[in-house]
Design a protein around this motif. Structure first.
Motif, short mmCIF file in Angstrom:
data_model
loop_
_atom_site.label_atom_id
_atom_site.label_comp_id
_atom_site.label_asym_id
_atom_site.label_seq_id
_atom_site.Cartn_x
_atom_site.Cartn_y
_atom_site.Cartn_z
N THR A 153 -20.41 8.12 -35.94
CA THR A 153 -19.35 7.45 -36.68
C THR A 153 -19.87 7.16 -38.09
OG1 THR A 153 -20.03 5.19 -36.11
CG2 THR A 153 -18.59 6.35 -34.54
N TYR A 154 -19.00 6.65 -38.94
CA TYR A 154 -19.44 6.33 -40.30
C TYR A 154 -20.52 5.26 -40.28
CZ TYR A 154 -15.54 9.08 -42.08
OH TYR A 154 -14.67 10.10 -42.37
N GLU A 155 -20.51 4.40 -39.28
CA GLU A 155 -21.51 3.34 -39.20
C GLU A 155 -22.81 3.82 -38.55
OE1 GLU A 155 -19.04 -0.83 -38.99
OE2 GLU A 155 -19.42 0.21 -37.09
N LYS A 189 -24.21 -3.79 -39.98
CA LYS A 189 -23.16 -3.40 -40.91
C LYS A 189 -22.24 -4.60 -41.13
CE LYS A 189 -24.40 0.94 -41.29
NZ LYS A 189 -24.96 1.48 -42.56
N THR A 190 -21.83 -4.77 -42.40
CA THR A 190 -20.91 -5.84 -42.77
C THR A 190 -19.77 -5.25 -43.60
OG1 THR A 190 -22.11 -6.35 -44.81
CG2 THR A 190 -22.83 -7.49 -42.81
N ASP A 191 -18.84 -6.11 -44.00
CA ASP A 191 -17.76 -5.63 -44.87
C ASP A 191 -18.31 -5.07 -46.18
OD1 ASP A 191 -15.79 -6.23 -43.06
OD2 ASP A 191 -15.31 -8.18 -43.91
N SER A 193 -21.13 -3.48 -46.52
CA SER A 193 -21.63 -2.14 -46.19
C SER A 193 -20.49 -1.13 -46.15
CB SER A 193 -22.34 -2.16 -44.83
OG SER A 193 -23.27 -3.19 -44.75
N ARG A 194 -19.40 -1.54 -45.54
CA ARG A 194 -18.26 -0.62 -45.39
C ARG A 194 -17.60 -0.35 -46.75
NH1 ARG A 194 -17.78 -4.69 -41.30
NH2 ARG A 194 -18.75 -3.90 -39.38
N ASP A 197 -19.79 2.03 -48.62
CA ASP A 197 -19.71 3.36 -48.04
C ASP A 197 -18.45 4.09 -48.49
OD1 ASP A 197 -21.09 5.20 -46.28
OD2 ASP A 197 -19.38 5.00 -44.94
N ILE A 198 -17.33 3.35 -48.61
CA ILE A 198 -16.09 3.96 -49.10
C ILE A 198 -16.25 4.36 -50.57
CG2 ILE A 198 -13.67 3.49 -49.63
CD1 ILE A 198 -13.60 1.73 -47.12
N ARG A 210 -19.45 12.16 -45.73
CA ARG A 210 -19.96 11.14 -46.66
C ARG A 210 -21.48 11.27 -46.84
NH1 ARG A 210 -16.72 5.56 -44.96
NH2 ARG A 210 -14.65 6.49 -44.83
#
Length: 264
Positions: A153-155, A189-191, A193-194, A197-198, A210
């Motif tokens: 997954t992305y994480e 992972k936190t907001d 981090s997300r 990543d975006i 990505r």
């Protein structure tokens, strides 16, 4: 006295006009299409620069490994070897929450955990993963969910899988990832981090994995931006007239005129 004859200036060469018209047209349309991507690059780069790096890495959400207050009483090697069923190639003694454990790697590449005192193997199930994650969690929020993640997954794309994803009900939507094989907390992972990543995805234009910034899409866009800059430079110099730079060249002309009048 008769006025001198004045001849009209010759018209510019047709080829030059056509070339400049083509460059101007291409520059306009390239700018229209690529302008949005340039804006996205600027905004995504700003996001990546402004978001706190420690929050992106999740370092603030994970506590150091707690040291046990008592030493190990390791079982004999023969007891450790007995339940494996394959030759042992690596043996590591480590603390795992409230006990000492052996992390064993066998010749077939499998990694297993054994209780260091008894030599009995044990698995990192959902309950143990929850305990291991909470022991390393720096916050006080309750566990929201525990989920086994076996695919990429992305994480988890950079983690050795399968992993347990232990999510917490805090303001940052923190999730800690525990290896099912070793019981180690692989990261958080936190907001932040997300969000980072975006922004990274938009910046490198890799909208699936990505990961890569050498794919055909970004190379094509980069070539287009290079053409946009080159054509803009050509149009810039082509748009200047002598009157536009008179203030700049006037001092040099006056100095040259004085030298002609007074060669000394």
């Amino acid at each position: 006295m008769a006025a001198p004859l004045q001849f009209p200036a010759p018209p510019p060469a047709e080829g030059g006009v056509t070339a400049m018209f083509l460059i101007r047209t291409l520059h306009k349309w390239f700018g229209l299409v690529l302008g949005l991507q340039l804006l996205i690059w600027a905004l995504s780069g700003a996001v990546m620069a402004l978001v706190d790096h420690q929050k992106v890495a999740g370092e603030h959400a994970v506590l150091p490994v707690a040291q046990l207050t008592y030493g190990p009483s390791p079982a004999p090697l023969a007891v450790v070897q007995a339940p494996l069923g394959a030759p042992l190639v690596k043996l590591e003694l480590k603390p795992l929450f409230d006990r000492w454990a052996y992390q064993v790697t066998t010749a077939d590449g499998a990694v297993r955990l054994l209780d260091a005192d008894t030599g009995r193997p044990f698995a990192v199930d959902a309950a143990l993963a929850r305990t291991l994650a909470t022991a390393r969690y720096a916050g006080a929020a309750p566990v929201e969910s525990v989920k086994l993640v076996e695919g990429s997954t992305y994480e988890t794309r950079k983690m050795a899988r399968p992993v347990w994803r232990v999510a917490y009900a805090d303001g940052e939507h923190t999730a800690l990832f525990v290896s099912r094989a070793t019981g180690e907390v692989l990261g958080a992972k936190t907001d932040a981090s997300r969000l980072w990543d975006i922004a990274w995805m938009f910046h490198i234009m890799d909208y699936t994995a990505r990961e890569s910034f050498n794919h055909p899409l970004i190379v094509t866009v980069a070539c287009g931006v290079a053409w946009l800059a080159l054509s803009g430079l050509i149009l810039l110099f082509g748009s200047f007239r002598r009157a536009d730079v008179a203030w700049l060249i006037a001092p040099f002309e006056r100095r040259a005129a004085r030298r002609v009048q007074d060669p000394r």
